[in-house]
Motif scaffolding. Sequence first.
Motif: not given
Length: 364
Positions: A192-203, A246-256, A292-293
């Motif tokens: 998060s610190l490394r994103l240059s701005s809020a508009s750069d956040l990509d799920v 890892t499995a939960k992060l991948e499940k989150m991608k499905e949600f999104f 993002t929403k």
Amino acid sequence: MSLTRFEACLVGAVLGDCIGALYEGMSVVPLSTVLEYTSTLETNRKIQREHGTRPADFYGLRFTDDTAMTRSVAASLLEKKTFDAQDMARRFSQEYFEEPNRGYGGSVITVFESLKNPDLKDVYEPARTQFEGSGSYGNGGAMRIAPAPLFTFAKHKTEDLQDLVSSVTRLTHTNILGVHGAILQALAIDQSLRLSSASDLDVHAFIDSLVEKMRLIETRDKDTSPKPSPAKNPKRKLDAHPTPYTAKLEKMKEFFQKDSFETSEIVKEIGHDISALGSVPTAILAFLRAGTKIIPGLEDRNKFEQTVLYAISLGGDTDTIATMAAAIAGALYGMDLIPEPWQYYCEGVAEAETMAEGLFKLEA
Ligand code: R7I
Ligand code: MG
Ligand code: MG
Ligand code: MG
């Protein structure tokens, strides 16, 4: 990188803890209830400013163990300018005995007891003996970790982040799930610190980057660790997965990938409890969704406010999920998005700002 993002990371964490603590342990928390509460804070602040007095029945919000331990992590790193296991362990224990009524986890307090022993040779020993040697898998490592990614960022030592987090966490939590949860939370703050701005956040990019790191970590550490207890008696299907973060992060991608998803689905698949595995991914999900929403019902609220209110509305371990989500959010949005009335009524905000400034000024 600006100071304001360091400050908002630690101040955000305090606010998530203080406000979230009002609902800790409630399995269902209507978003409207939390929103009504924070609106009251804002109204009270307005009255207080206009009349110069605080409403008589309003005393402000106390922080809990999440913040108490975060402060010890930050204070130790600031004073020693490096990780010092003895110093940090002493601070955890001392802080607990000074103010034991901060809502600490039920088992970690036996670690603090043992750490009091002046003859203790190895400060890691008490944590290792928790839960018959399997170590705690609670979220107490993750909830306090925000100063670590700030420290390695300021010192240009991000390659040391995982080791630092593991060392800080194992003082109380040696179960691999407790350690990996803290690492995931620290990596999310760092990203998060490394994103240059809020508009750069990509799920998807944000999750993919976490998946890449966690898959390596979980594969590497898998065979050498004692069998994590949740795998034997899983609360949720994914908890028994061989690489569960890892499995939960991948499940989150499905949600999104869906237009919307319900709180009940999040609770069922990802969790909202005091285990690290049942709360760190949830906090990241809250940050990403609010970031993002527009959260229905929070159309008038900024991204930081949406993150905290939505995180709390997921219920369960609300102070801890909100403190973690808010630390990630603060690291992206900076102080401009943090409401003044929330800061005014929550205990420990000024100290968080001072510590963030100290960490920001550390040199490589
Ligand atoms: O993880 P910890 O510091 O607790 C943090 C939580 C946050 O929600 C705070 O806001 C505060 O409310 O507490 O404290 P621990 O005592 O290490 O872990 C918390 C709880 O997780 C324990 O009291 C157990 O109920 C459970 N737990 C386990 N249960 C069975 N087997 C943790 N590890 C195990 C285990 O291995
Ligand atoms: Mg707490
Ligand atoms: Mg909690
Ligand atoms: Mg300031």
